[in-house]
Design a protein around this motif. Structure first.
Motif, PDB file in Angstrom:
ATOM      1  N   LEU A   1       0.831  -1.206   0.000  1.00 12.96           N
ATOM      2  CA  LEU A   1       0.000   0.000   0.000  1.00 12.96           C
ATOM      3  C   LEU A   1       0.866   1.257   0.000  1.00 12.96           C
ATOM      4  CD1 LEU A   1      -2.951   0.861   0.067  1.00 12.96           C
ATOM      5  CD2 LEU A   1      -2.814   0.861   2.551  1.00 12.96           C
ATOM      6  N   GLY A   2       1.891   1.254   0.844  1.00 13.61           N
ATOM      7  CA  GLY A   2       2.804   2.402   0.878  1.00 13.61           C
ATOM      8  C   GLY A   2       3.528   2.586  -0.444  1.00 13.61           C
ATOM      9  N   GLY A   3       3.981   1.462  -1.028  1.00 12.82           N
ATOM     10  CA  GLY A   3       4.654   1.548  -2.325  1.00 12.82           C
ATOM     11  C   GLY A   3       3.708   2.047  -3.407  1.00 12.82           C
ATOM     12  N   GLY A   4       2.450   1.604  -3.360  1.00 11.07           N
ATOM     13  CA  GLY A   4       1.477   2.063  -4.348  1.00 11.07           C
ATOM     14  C   GLY A   4       1.206   3.549  -4.234  1.00 11.07           C
ATOM     15  N   VAL A   5       1.119   4.047  -3.022  1.00 10.28           N
ATOM     16  CA  VAL A   5       0.894   5.490  -2.816  1.00 10.28           C
ATOM     17  C   VAL A   5       2.141   6.273  -3.222  1.00 10.28           C
ATOM     18  CG1 VAL A   5       0.521   7.254  -1.041  1.00 10.28           C
ATOM     19  CG2 VAL A   5      -0.848   5.164  -1.031  1.00 10.28           C
ATOM     20  N   TYR A   6       3.315   5.740  -2.944  1.00  9.23           N
ATOM     21  CA  TYR A   6       4.560   6.432  -3.260  1.00  9.23           C
ATOM     22  C   TYR A   6       4.774   6.566  -4.764  1.00  9.23           C
ATOM     23  CZ  TYR A   6       9.534   7.510  -3.351  1.00  9.23           C
ATOM     24  OH  TYR A   6      10.734   8.099  -3.587  1.00  9.23           O
TER      25      TYR A   6
ATOM     26  N   LEU B   1       1.474   1.181 -12.044  1.00  9.08           N
ATOM     27  CA  LEU B   1       2.180   0.412 -11.036  1.00  9.08           C
ATOM     28  C   LEU B   1       1.464   0.507  -9.684  1.00  9.08           C
ATOM     29  CD1 LEU B   1       4.562  -1.366 -10.332  1.00  9.08           C
ATOM     30  CD2 LEU B   1       5.931   0.699  -9.973  1.00  9.08           C
ATOM     31  N   SER B   2       0.910   1.659  -9.429  1.00  2.00           N
ATOM     32  CA  SER B   2       0.131   1.842  -8.212  1.00  2.00           C
ATOM     33  C   SER B   2      -1.095   0.943  -8.215  1.00  2.00           C
ATOM     34  CB  SER B   2      -0.285   3.317  -8.091  1.00  2.00           C
ATOM     35  OG  SER B   2      -1.074   3.500  -6.950  1.00  2.00           O
ATOM     36  N   VAL B   3      -1.727   0.795  -9.385  1.00  7.45           N
ATOM     37  CA  VAL B   3      -2.881  -0.104  -9.496  1.00  7.45           C
ATOM     38  C   VAL B   3      -2.459  -1.543  -9.237  1.00  7.45           C
ATOM     39  CG1 VAL B   3      -4.535  -1.073 -11.142  1.00  7.45           C
ATOM     40  CG2 VAL B   3      -4.200   1.392 -11.023  1.00  7.45           C
ATOM     41  N   LEU B   4      -1.297  -1.925  -9.742  1.00  8.57           N
ATOM     42  CA  LEU B   4      -0.809  -3.280  -9.502  1.00  8.57           C
ATOM     43  C   LEU B   4      -0.536  -3.532  -8.023  1.00  8.57           C
ATOM     44  CD1 LEU B   4       1.650  -3.883 -12.463  1.00  8.57           C
ATOM     45  CD2 LEU B   4      -0.581  -4.913 -12.093  1.00  8.57           C
ATOM     46  N   LEU B   5       0.022  -2.538  -7.360  1.00  6.85           N
ATOM     47  CA  LEU B   5       0.377  -2.730  -5.950  1.00  6.85           C
ATOM     48  C   LEU B   5      -0.817  -2.625  -5.007  1.00  6.85           C
ATOM     49  CD1 LEU B   5       3.745  -0.765  -5.794  1.00  6.85           C
ATOM     50  CD2 LEU B   5       3.416  -3.227  -5.606  1.00  6.85           C
ATOM     51  N   CYS B   6      -1.786  -1.789  -5.340  1.00 13.43           N
ATOM     52  CA  CYS B   6      -2.898  -1.553  -4.416  1.00 13.43           C
ATOM     53  C   CYS B   6      -4.201  -2.220  -4.843  1.00 13.43           C
ATOM     54  CB  CYS B   6      -3.152  -0.049  -4.277  1.00 13.43           C
ATOM     55  SG  CYS B   6      -1.777   0.820  -3.537  1.00 13.43           S
ATOM     56  N   GLY B   7      -4.205  -2.894  -5.949  1.00 14.14           N
ATOM     57  CA  GLY B   7      -5.441  -3.495  -6.450  1.00 14.14           C
ATOM     58  C   GLY B   7      -5.692  -4.883  -5.894  1.00 14.14           C
ATOM     59  N   PRO B   8      -6.185  -5.751  -6.736  1.00 12.50           N
ATOM     60  CA  PRO B   8      -6.521  -7.113  -6.314  1.00 12.50           C
ATOM     61  C   PRO B   8      -5.329  -7.912  -5.787  1.00 12.50           C
ATOM     62  CG  PRO B   8      -7.489  -6.636  -8.444  1.00 12.50           C
ATOM     63  CD  PRO B   8      -6.600  -5.484  -8.109  1.00 12.50           C
ATOM     64  N   SER B   9      -4.132  -7.565  -6.237  1.00  9.59           N
ATOM     65  CA  SER B   9      -2.966  -8.303  -5.741  1.00  9.59           C
ATOM     66  C   SER B   9      -2.769  -8.062  -4.246  1.00  9.59           C
ATOM     67  CB  SER B   9      -1.711  -7.909  -6.510  1.00  9.59           C
ATOM     68  OG  SER B   9      -1.465  -6.523  -6.387  1.00  9.59           O
ATOM     69  N   LEU B  10      -3.042  -6.857  -3.791  1.00  9.38           N
ATOM     70  CA  LEU B  10      -2.940  -6.563  -2.365  1.00  9.38           C
ATOM     71  C   LEU B  10      -3.927  -7.422  -1.571  1.00  9.38           C
ATOM     72  CD1 LEU B  10      -1.951  -4.817   0.039  1.00  9.38           C
ATOM     73  CD2 LEU B  10      -3.762  -3.225  -0.535  1.00  9.38           C
TER      74      LEU B  10
END
Length: 161
Positions: A96-101, A109-118
Motif C-alpha cells: 500500500l505504501g509503495g502504491g501510494v509512493y 504500477l500503483s494499481v498493480l500494488l494496491c489493487g486485487p494483488s494486495l
C-alpha cells in the motif's frame, strides 16, 4: 503361619528389589498347598483392587500427557497464525505504501500494488488460502494496467531554457 501372628504377606519386607510375587513366594515357601491356595484366594480381591488403582493411575497419567500434547499443539498453531497475520499486515502495508509512493509517476504500477494483488496477498497470509478467482482477478488487473500503461503518453519533460 509365621511367628508374631502375621500372615507371611503382612510381614514387613526389607528387600524392596524383589517383586511382590517373589517376596510372597519366599515368605510362603514353608506353607502347604492347601494353606497357600487359601491365602492366595484371600489375597485375590486386594490384588485386583491394587491392579485397578494402578491401571486408573496410568490412564489418568496418559490422559494428562495427551492434554499437554494437545495444548502444545494449540499454542504452536496460535503462534503460527499470529506470525502469519503479522507478516501479511507488513506485506500489505508495504504494498500500500509503495502504491501510494509511486502513484504520481506511474499510476499503473500503483494499481498493480494496491489493487486485487494486495487483497490476494493479504488473503493468503491471513486466511491461509488462495482461490482461483483471486488469481484471475489479479491477472486481469495486471493485464489491464499493463495495457493502459502501454497506451498512455509518456510524460512531457519541462522545456529547457
Amino acid at each position: 503361619m509365621s511367628s508374631g501372628g502375621q500372615l507371611p504377606a503382612e510381614q514387613p519386607s526389607g528387600d524392596s528389589v524383589l517383586s511382590a510375587g517373589a517376596r510372597i513366594a519366599m515368605q510362603w515357601r514353608d506353607l502347604g498347598a492347601d494353606q497357600l491356595g487359601a491365602a492366595l484366594r484371600a489375597m485375590e480381591p486386594e490384588l485386583r483392587r491394587e491392579h485397578r488403582e494402578r491401571m486408573m493411575h496410568l490412564e489418568l497419567r496418559r490422559e494428562a500427557e495427551q492434554r499437554q500434547h494437545e495444548d502444545r499443539q494449540q499454542q504452536r498453531a496460535d503462534r503460527r497464525h499470529t506470525v502469519e497475520v503479522a507478516v501479511g499486515a507488513v506485506i500489505a502495508l508495504a504494498m500500500l505504501g509503495g502504491g501510494v509512493y509511486v502513484a504520481p509517476e506511474s499510476w499503473w504500477l500503483s494499481v498493480l500494488l494496491c489493487g486485487p494483488s494486495l487483497l490476494a496477498i493479504a488473503k493468503v497470509f491471513v486466511l491461509g488460502r488462495s482461490d482461483p478467482e483471486d488469481m484471475k482477478s489479479m491477472s486481469m488487473a495486471a493485464r489491464t494496467a499493463t495495457n493502459a500503461a502501454g497506451q498512455a503518453q509518456p510524460p512531457q519533460s519541462p522545456p529547457v531554457l
